[in-house]
Write an enzyme that holds these catalytic residues in place. Structure first.
Site, PDB file in Angstrom:
ATOM      1  CB  CYS A 136       1.504 -34.461 -26.059  1.00  0.00           C
ATOM      2  SG  CYS A 136       2.725 -34.954 -27.289  1.00  0.00           S
ATOM      3  CB  CYS A 139       1.064 -37.435 -28.453  1.00  0.00           C
ATOM      4  SG  CYS A 139       2.508 -36.927 -27.538  1.00  0.00           S
ATOM      5  CG  ASP A 140      -2.885 -36.890 -27.900  1.00  0.00           C
ATOM      6  OD1 ASP A 140      -2.584 -38.069 -28.171  1.00  0.00           O
ATOM      7  OD2 ASP A 140      -2.798 -36.424 -26.755  1.00  0.00           O
TER       8      ASP A 140
END
Ligand code: NAP
Length: 308
Positions: A136, A139-140
């Protein structure tokens, strides 16, 4: 406790398909609940910006779309429960979903379980997950400011997320097993025009290296067999999806990949059970087709309830 509640429409999955099904079911004044293990929006909520959902000419952020869909369904009375599902029983007249806190029962069931990222299955992938191995970018990605990262895959997800990562990383190497990308032409053009994006063609990941954190990605050229190591602090894996249907095995018809067999009418092999969105066997997996499935499934569930 949920044990004594019987819903008209029990929906597993709070992605665009499940949330749209909830909106349509609740608006039909059916007692509706959505069971979701993560955040509203499912896979779409892990996408930074969705550019091809009609009605949003400037795009819409995935998490924003998820929240808006949930709010819209809640406005009509749909309930939402964040829970991890442990089992599904389709054998009785009512369908039972077993969750940690108790059972949920439905007179109809809409499967909107979606799909999860496929794993590469190479050394280092599991060991370094969350320590440089990610599925992701939204997300990261921010953890990799001014660092080098690798993206694996040649589809829409890989190329779009590689472009997203150029906001942070100083270099993004897309490792693809062929020389032709599968991604939509408009996305390909953007990636090819971006100075931060490099392509490693005809190559697959052989191993992910690192002690405490990812330090490099060993790639193998599929034509020559030659192995090289790309120095990288992160690797983002986008090699396709696996449907979340393991809990349904043996209870409903699926294809060889595990997608639920159901046509455009969302009817499955089990009367009263409907499949919507990415978990369904279908030619195009997009938010727009998922929401369409959700609406069709909810209306099919309403019709089923009238007939039983
Ligand atoms: P996908 O379209 O199935 O692409 C998977 C990519 O990974 C392909 O390029 C494939 O190579 C490669 N691959 C598969 N297994 C591999 C392996 N073991 N090792 C190395 N490479 C491997 O999957 P996706 O990009 O995750 O997209 C999933 C669905 O969501 C698609 O329907 C896609 O259109 C949709 N989606 C759409 C958008 C958008 O419209 N903006 C954005 C994201 C996702 P080959 O090309 O050689 O098969």
């Amino acid at each position: 406790m949920a044990d004594d509640k019987v819903y008209d429409v029990l929906i597993i999955g709070g992605g665009p398909a499940g949330l749209t099904a909830a909106l349509y079911a609740a608006r039909s004044r059916l007692k509706t609940v959505v069971l979701e293990r993560g955040m509203a929006g499912g896979q779409a909520a892990t996408t930074n910006k969705i550019e091809n959902y009609p009605g949003f000419p400037d795009g819409i952020l995935g998490p924003d779309l998820g929240q808006a869909l949930e709010k819209q369904a809640a406005n009509f009375g749909a309930e939402f429960v964040q829970t991890e599902i442990e089992g599904v029983d389709l054998s009785g007249d009512q369908f039972t979903v077993k969750a940690y806190e108790g059972d949920y029962k439905g007179r109809t069931l809409i499967l909107a379980t979606g799909a999860d990222p496929k794993k590469l299955g190479v050394n280092g992938e599991e060991e370094l997950r969350g320590r440089g191995v990610s599925y992701c970018a939204t997300c990261d990605g921010a953890f990799f400011k001014d660092q080098e990262v690798v993206v694996v895959g040649g589809g829409d997800a890989a190329v779009e997320e590689a472009l997203f990562l150029t906001r942070y990383a100083k270099k993004v190497s897309i490792v693809h097993r062929r020389t032709q990308l599968r991604a939509a032409p408009v996305i390909q053009e953007r990636a090819k025009a971006n100075d931060k994006v490099a392509f490693v063609w005809d190559s697959v990941v052989d191993e992910i290296k690192g002690e405490k954190h990812v330090e490099g990605v060993v790639v193998k050229n599929v034509k020559t067999g030659e192995k090289t190591t790309i120095p990288a602090a992160g690797i983002f894996i986008y090699v396709g999806l696996v449907p979340n249907t393991a809990l349904l095995k043996g209870q409903i018809e699926m294809d060889a990949q595990g997608y639920v067999r159901a046509g455009e009418d969302t009817l499955t092999s089990k009367p009263g059970v409907f499949a919507a969105g990415d978990c369904r066997q279908k030619p195009l997996r997009q938010v727009v087709t998922a929401v369409s499935d959700g609406a069709v499934a909810a209306m099919a569930a309403a019709k089923h309830l009238e007939e039983v």
